[in-house]
Enzyme design. Structure first.
Site, PDB file in Angstrom:
ATOM      1  N   HIS A   1      -1.089   6.921   7.960  1.00 16.10           N
ATOM      2  CA  HIS A   1      -0.235   7.886   7.253  1.00 16.10           C
ATOM      3  C   HIS A   1      -0.978   9.195   7.004  1.00 16.10           C
ATOM      4  O   HIS A   1      -0.388  10.272   7.058  1.00 16.10           O
ATOM      5  CB  HIS A   1       0.212   7.317   5.898  1.00 16.10           C
TER       6      HIS A   1
ATOM      7  N   CYS B   1       7.428  -0.414   6.606  1.00 15.88           N
ATOM      8  CA  CYS B   1       6.886   0.764   5.914  1.00 15.88           C
ATOM      9  C   CYS B   1       7.911   1.229   4.894  1.00 15.88           C
ATOM     10  O   CYS B   1       9.107   1.260   5.183  1.00 15.88           O
ATOM     11  CB  CYS B   1       6.613   1.869   6.938  1.00 15.88           C
ATOM     12  N   LEU B   2       7.431   1.605   3.716  1.00 13.51           N
ATOM     13  CA  LEU B   2       8.337   2.062   2.656  1.00 13.51           C
ATOM     14  C   LEU B   2       9.078   3.335   3.058  1.00 13.51           C
ATOM     15  O   LEU B   2      10.135   3.634   2.510  1.00 13.51           O
ATOM     16  CB  LEU B   2       7.559   2.296   1.356  1.00 13.51           C
TER      17      LEU B   2
ATOM     18  N   HIS C   1      -2.773   0.823   8.343  1.00 15.35           N
ATOM     19  CA  HIS C   1      -1.431   1.421   8.232  1.00 15.35           C
ATOM     20  C   HIS C   1      -1.468   2.645   7.317  1.00 15.35           C
ATOM     21  O   HIS C   1      -0.921   3.700   7.648  1.00 15.35           O
ATOM     22  CB  HIS C   1      -0.463   0.356   7.693  1.00 15.35           C
ATOM     23  N   GLU C   2      -2.133   2.509   6.161  1.00 20.01           N
ATOM     24  CA  GLU C   2      -2.166   3.619   5.196  1.00 20.01           C
ATOM     25  C   GLU C   2      -3.018   4.781   5.719  1.00 20.01           C
ATOM     26  O   GLU C   2      -2.665   5.941   5.523  1.00 20.01           O
ATOM     27  CB  GLU C   2      -2.683   3.153   3.828  1.00 20.01           C
TER      28      GLU C   2
ATOM     29  N   GLN D   1       3.394  10.072   1.304  1.00 18.82           N
ATOM     30  CA  GLN D   1       4.678   9.392   1.117  1.00 18.82           C
ATOM     31  C   GLN D   1       5.360   9.757  -0.200  1.00 18.82           C
ATOM     32  O   GLN D   1       6.547   9.528  -0.362  1.00 18.82           O
ATOM     33  CB  GLN D   1       4.491   7.866   1.183  1.00 18.82           C
TER      34      GLN D   1
ATOM     35  N   GLY E   1       0.846  -1.184   0.000  1.00 20.29           N
ATOM     36  CA  GLY E   1       0.000   0.000   0.000  1.00 20.29           C
ATOM     37  C   GLY E   1       0.880   1.232   0.000  1.00 20.29           C
ATOM     38  O   GLY E   1       2.089   1.133   0.275  1.00 20.29           O
TER      39      GLY E   1
HETATM   40 CO    CO Z   1       3.866   3.053   5.483  1.00 22.88          CO
END
Ligand code: CO
Length: 175
Positions: free
Chosen positions: A139, A93-94, A135-136, A51, A46
């Site tokens: 953000h 997480c990216l 999670h998203e 981000q 995701g």
């Molecule tokens: Co993340």
């Protein structure tokens, strides 16, 4: 469509609250395309708009990578309607490459959102889908998964988090 570099921990945009998408115009369509392309390029499950540098309430979910027979899903202005159960699972997480922590989240979730046509829909997710959605959506509220671990665990991560920032600064100087 373009692949955009992902903002890393330490970037203040990751701590801002995203603004609601009010008008769905060409720029919103393009942002959705870039989000999906960027997510797929790094095989993420995701990705949230902040981000990649846009403080707007939009997330994408890689349903094919979750073994769901659907194209990647776009959610505008997603809201968590209900949560059920609890599960602890390792999460990454990216925006925090190389960091993985056990995070407790709801096992089932119902999310309300709009699609790119402006239509409302609700989505029920369990297991990994529930985790990705939560999670998203975190953000979009400026919340990172490391905010959900104990302060002791976070202290142990301090050095890793510092190194992460340093890598980002070095990259900026090179580019
Ligand atoms: Co993340």
């Amino acid at each position: 469509m373009s692949i955009i570099s992902i903002r890393l921990y330490g970037d203040s945009i990751l701590r801002q609250k995203a603004s609601a998408v009010k008008v769905i115009d060409k720029s919103i369509d393009l942002l959705a395309e870039d989000l999906i392309e960027t997510m797929l390029s790094v095989k993420g499950l995701g990705l949230a708009a902040p981000q990649i540098g846009y403080c707007l309430s939009m997330v994408v979910v890689n349903l094919p990578a979750l073994n769901l027979d659907e194209p990647p899903l776009i959610l505008l202005n997603p809201q968590v309607i209900s949560e059920q159960g609890e599960k602890v699972y390792e999460e990454g997480c990216l925006s925090l490459p190389g960091i993985f922590e056990e995070i407790k989240r709801a096992e089932k979730v119902v999310v309300w959102a709009r699609n790119l046509k402006g239509e409302e829909f609700s989505l029920e997710g369990d297991g990994l889908l529930s985790r990705v959605l939560l999670h998203e959506i975190d953000h979009l509220n400026g919340v990172l998964f490391i905010d959900r671990i104990s302060s002791l665990r976070r202290r142990l991560l301090r050095k890793k988090l510092k190194n992460l920032k340093r890598v980002e600064e070095k990259d900026e100087h090179i580019l």
